[in-house]
Design a protein around this motif. Structure first.
Motif, mmCIF file in Angstrom:
data_model
loop_
_atom_site.group_PDB
_atom_site.id
_atom_site.type_symbol
_atom_site.label_atom_id
_atom_site.label_comp_id
_atom_site.label_asym_id
_atom_site.label_seq_id
_atom_site.Cartn_x
_atom_site.Cartn_y
_atom_site.Cartn_z
ATOM 1 N N ARG A 339 0.829 -1.213 0.000
ATOM 2 C CA ARG A 339 0.000 0.000 0.000
ATOM 3 C C ARG A 339 0.860 1.259 0.000
ATOM 4 N N ASN A 340 0.254 2.322 -0.537
ATOM 5 C CA ASN A 340 0.866 3.661 -0.505
ATOM 6 C C ASN A 340 2.268 3.679 -1.109
ATOM 7 N N CYS A 341 2.417 3.024 -2.237
ATOM 8 C CA CYS A 341 3.712 2.985 -2.914
ATOM 9 C C CYS A 341 3.642 3.731 -4.244
ATOM 10 N N LYS A 342 4.819 4.148 -4.731
ATOM 11 C CA LYS A 342 4.945 4.762 -6.037
ATOM 12 C C LYS A 342 5.889 3.920 -6.882
ATOM 13 N N MET A 343 5.455 3.606 -8.099
ATOM 14 C CA MET A 343 6.257 2.804 -9.010
ATOM 15 C C MET A 343 6.320 3.542 -10.338
ATOM 16 N N ASP A 344 7.518 3.926 -10.757
ATOM 17 C CA ASP A 344 7.596 4.765 -11.937
ATOM 18 C C ASP A 344 9.001 4.770 -12.504
ATOM 19 N N SER A 345 9.170 4.195 -13.685
ATOM 20 C CA SER A 345 10.436 4.274 -14.401
ATOM 21 C C SER A 345 10.253 3.690 -15.789
ATOM 22 N N ASN A 347 12.355 2.019 -17.028
ATOM 23 C CA ASN A 347 13.070 0.745 -16.884
ATOM 24 C C ASN A 347 12.463 -0.139 -15.806
ATOM 25 N N LEU A 348 11.198 0.099 -15.442
ATOM 26 C CA LEU A 348 10.472 -0.796 -14.544
ATOM 27 C C LEU A 348 9.535 -1.637 -15.401
ATOM 28 N N ASP A 349 9.731 -2.950 -15.393
ATOM 29 C CA ASP A 349 8.991 -3.809 -16.315
ATOM 30 C C ASP A 349 7.542 -4.032 -15.894
ATOM 31 N N ARG A 350 7.320 -4.334 -14.620
ATOM 32 C CA ARG A 350 5.956 -4.610 -14.154
ATOM 33 C C ARG A 350 5.756 -3.973 -12.787
ATOM 34 N N ALA A 351 4.506 -3.746 -12.418
ATOM 35 C CA ALA A 351 4.209 -3.262 -11.065
ATOM 36 C C ALA A 351 4.095 -4.442 -10.106
ATOM 37 N N ILE A 352 3.133 -5.327 -10.349
ATOM 38 C CA ILE A 352 2.927 -6.516 -9.518
ATOM 39 C C ILE A 352 3.107 -7.747 -10.402
ATOM 40 N N ARG A 353 3.888 -8.695 -9.920
ATOM 41 C CA ARG A 353 4.209 -9.862 -10.751
ATOM 42 C C ARG A 353 4.216 -11.134 -9.907
ATOM 43 N N ILE A 354 3.644 -12.189 -10.467
ATOM 44 C CA ILE A 354 3.711 -13.533 -9.869
ATOM 45 C C ILE A 354 4.275 -14.461 -10.937
ATOM 46 N N LYS A 355 5.363 -15.169 -10.609
ATOM 47 C CA LYS A 355 6.015 -16.006 -11.621
ATOM 48 C C LYS A 355 6.350 -17.377 -11.034
ATOM 49 N N THR A 356 5.927 -18.414 -11.749
ATOM 50 C CA THR A 356 6.217 -19.788 -11.349
ATOM 51 C C THR A 356 6.051 -20.679 -12.576
ATOM 52 N N ASN A 357 6.222 -21.986 -12.389
ATOM 53 C CA ASN A 357 6.005 -22.955 -13.455
ATOM 54 C C ASN A 357 5.744 -24.313 -12.813
ATOM 55 N N THR A 358 5.692 -25.365 -13.583
ATOM 56 C CA THR A 358 5.348 -26.675 -13.008
ATOM 57 C C THR A 358 6.576 -27.441 -12.511
ATOM 58 N N VAL A 372 -1.799 2.666 -4.782
ATOM 59 C CA VAL A 372 -0.501 2.657 -5.454
ATOM 60 C C VAL A 372 -0.576 3.535 -6.702
ATOM 61 N N GLU A 373 0.414 4.410 -6.867
ATOM 62 C CA GLU A 373 0.531 5.255 -8.054
ATOM 63 C C GLU A 373 1.600 4.661 -8.971
ATOM 64 N N VAL A 374 1.196 4.390 -10.196
ATOM 65 C CA VAL A 374 2.132 3.875 -11.187
ATOM 66 C C VAL A 374 2.283 4.929 -12.279
ATOM 67 N N GLY A 375 3.492 5.429 -12.449
ATOM 68 C CA GLY A 375 3.744 6.369 -13.536
ATOM 69 C C GLY A 375 3.808 5.626 -14.851
ATOM 70 N N GLN A 376 4.860 4.812 -15.000
ATOM 71 C CA GLN A 376 4.956 3.986 -16.195
ATOM 72 C C GLN A 376 5.655 2.679 -15.901
ATOM 73 N N VAL A 377 5.220 1.649 -16.618
ATOM 74 C CA VAL A 377 5.890 0.349 -16.621
ATOM 75 C C VAL A 377 6.009 -0.103 -18.073
ATOM 76 N N SER A 411 -3.815 3.902 -9.659
ATOM 77 C CA SER A 411 -3.822 4.802 -10.811
ATOM 78 C C SER A 411 -2.562 4.583 -11.632
ATOM 79 N N VAL A 412 -2.743 4.439 -12.939
ATOM 80 C CA VAL A 412 -1.633 4.132 -13.836
ATOM 81 C C VAL A 412 -1.659 5.102 -15.007
ATOM 82 N N GLU A 413 -0.571 5.834 -15.197
ATOM 83 C CA GLU A 413 -0.485 6.739 -16.333
ATOM 84 C C GLU A 413 -0.182 5.979 -17.616
#
Length: 467
Positions: A339-345, A347-358, A372-377, A411-413
């Motif tokens: 909560r209450n975070c800023k993500m903006d660059s 060179n930032l690929d994703r805001a929230i990510r979940i990664k796995t496989n079998t 959460v405020e997202v400028g750009q991803v 909010s995502v720009e």
């Protein structure tokens, strides 16, 4: 007892909310996040100060202070605890091993320079690399089985890694690797370690270190309780930067991570419980925050989920992801609050990510993201990938389960290529994804979704279209 009761109540509620519908319970979920925070023990230290200079410390940038740190920490611990004070100056040292009830405090203007001599990081210690335990070079700051430890102050922790030190071992040209040089992917290195883990070779027999090319983490509290990292700046890390491993009650506050090397994740709680990451800056060469729980067979052997992880008031700049779960996730992750975070660059690929496989398998459940405020991803606001694999197809018999993910007041720009990019499994679709009060102003493809139960949209707009 009061803290334990609060935590039991929090966990009990979170499991109940899975069954009753997340969208109706978000307020109570955040109340439980606050209860988890109140349950976390932040270490306090006796009013005793042990000045490094009194133990032979010399901040001239060239004299080794390894013995001075060892003596000061031992004296502080033997006296019942206190603060080891590092004054203004540049202090060259090998690895620092913390002991119970010790606060390593760096005054403003103090910089610890970690040795570039690999032999200084011997003898081998019990540690971990990408979710697999082994005996390897010591982390730069290490504590095993300790209680009430801290690294605080306004100083700098400089790992001195670069294209001429540690980073070439990743085997990538951009980090100084020369074609034909030995690296972590060479025969006998990571491939051998992973084979040992799959064959249940005891950790004490997984010996690497000298003659091998597996980089150490920067700060690793291993099986520790009541850990505080506050105010300091980390830069030039060999590998993962803050790695709480099998630890409980961890507070990371006001820390800056500025390190753009290979696998330079900012903070990777693994097999850890009750972790608060707040008011931090992450500007990294890999994931800003990545929550882990072991790789493949080794993760299932340990079998400790990472849970009750709270991220608040942080700023994420460069990185592969803002807050990430995986890919080393075989023991599972639950109860993550952002909560209450800023993500903006750019060179930032994703805001929230979940990664796995079998091969990894594992589970992710109960993830709440709010305000959460997202400028750009670059790629996606939310990416869920159960087919993760850097080195080709990675398929096994462990079907991951991803459920109960809520994004609220986001909010995502510029959302990059995708608003939501979700790839579940036909046999185990991703379930209970909720977007509430989410606005994504610009993205190339609003939704790319496979094998996922219908996403619940509440007052959500993407590219001007209400969903």
């Amino acid at each position: 007892m009061k803290k334990i009761s609060l935590l039991i109540l929090a966990v009990s509620f979170i499991f109940t909310s899975c069954k009753t519908g997340m969208s109706q319970n978000s307020d109570k979920a955040w109340e439980q996040a606050d209860a988890i925070i109140r349950s976390i023990t932040v270490p306090e230290f006796p009013d005793r100060t042990f000045k490094l200079e009194d133990f032979g410390g010399l901040g001239d940038g060239t004299t080794s202070n390894s013995e001075a740190f060892q003596k000061a920490i031992a004296a502080c611990n033997s006296a019942g605890g206190g603060t080891v004070l590092v004054s203004e100056g540049k202090y060259l040292t090998g690895p620092i091993h913390l002991k119970s009830n010790v606060n390593l405090h760096l005054q403003e203007g103090a910089e610890i320079l970690f040795s570039t001599n690999k032999a200084d990081y011997l003898p081998l210690v019990h540690t971990s690399y990408e979710g697999v335990e082994l005996m390897n070079y010591s982390p730069l700051i290490y504590a095993k089985g300790q209680k009430n430890i801290a690294v605080t102050g306004k100083g700098i922790l400089n790992g001195q890694a670069g294209n001429d030190n540690w980073w070439p071992w990743a085997g990538k040209d951009v980090y100084g690797y020369q074609e034909g040089d030995a690296n972590q992917n060479s025969e006998g290195n990571l491939p051998a370690l992973r084979e040992m883990a799959e064959n249940n070779v005891p950790v004490t027999e997984r010996k690497f270190g000298e003659g091998f090319y597996i980089r150490p983490t920067f700060f690793e509290p291993f099986e520790c309780e009541n850990v505080l990292v506050e105010g300091v700046t980390f830069k030039n890390a060999p590998f993962w930067i803050m790695h709480p491993l099998k630890s409980e009650n961890v507070t990371i506050n006001g820390v800056s991570v500025i390190s753009h090397g290979p696998n330079n994740d900012g903070c990777d709680p693994e097999y850890s419980k009750n972790v608060l990451i707040k008011n931090c800056l992450f500007d990294t060469g890999d994931d800003c925050i990545a929550i882990k729980s072991g790789r493949n067979n080794d993760g299932r052997r340990v079998g400790i989920p990472s849970e009750n992880i709270i991220v608040e008031g942080c700023e994420m700049k460069d990185g592969h992801g803002g807050v990430v779960m995986g890919s080393e996730i075989s023991a599972g992750v639950r109860n993550v609050f952002v909560r209450n975070c800023k993500m903006d660059s750019p060179n930032l690929d994703r805001a929230i990510r979940i990664k796995t496989n079998t091969l990894r398998g594992g589970f992710v459940e109960n993830v709440y993201v709010k305000d959460v405020e997202v400028g750009q991803v670059k790629e996606a606001v939310l990416r869920v990938n159960t087919y993760y694999g850097i080195y080709g197809k990675q398929e096994g018999n462990f079907i991951p389960k991803i459920s109960n993910i809520q994004l609220e007041n986001i909010s995502v720009e510029n959302g990059g290529k995708y608003g939501l990019l979700i790839k579940g499994r036909e046999s185990e679709p991703v379930s209970n994804i909720v977007l509430k009060n989410v606005t994504i102003k610009n993205t190339e493809t609003p939704l790319e979704i496979e094998n996922c139960e219908p996403v619940q949209f509440i007052n959500t707009t993407i590219n001007g279209k209400k969903y």
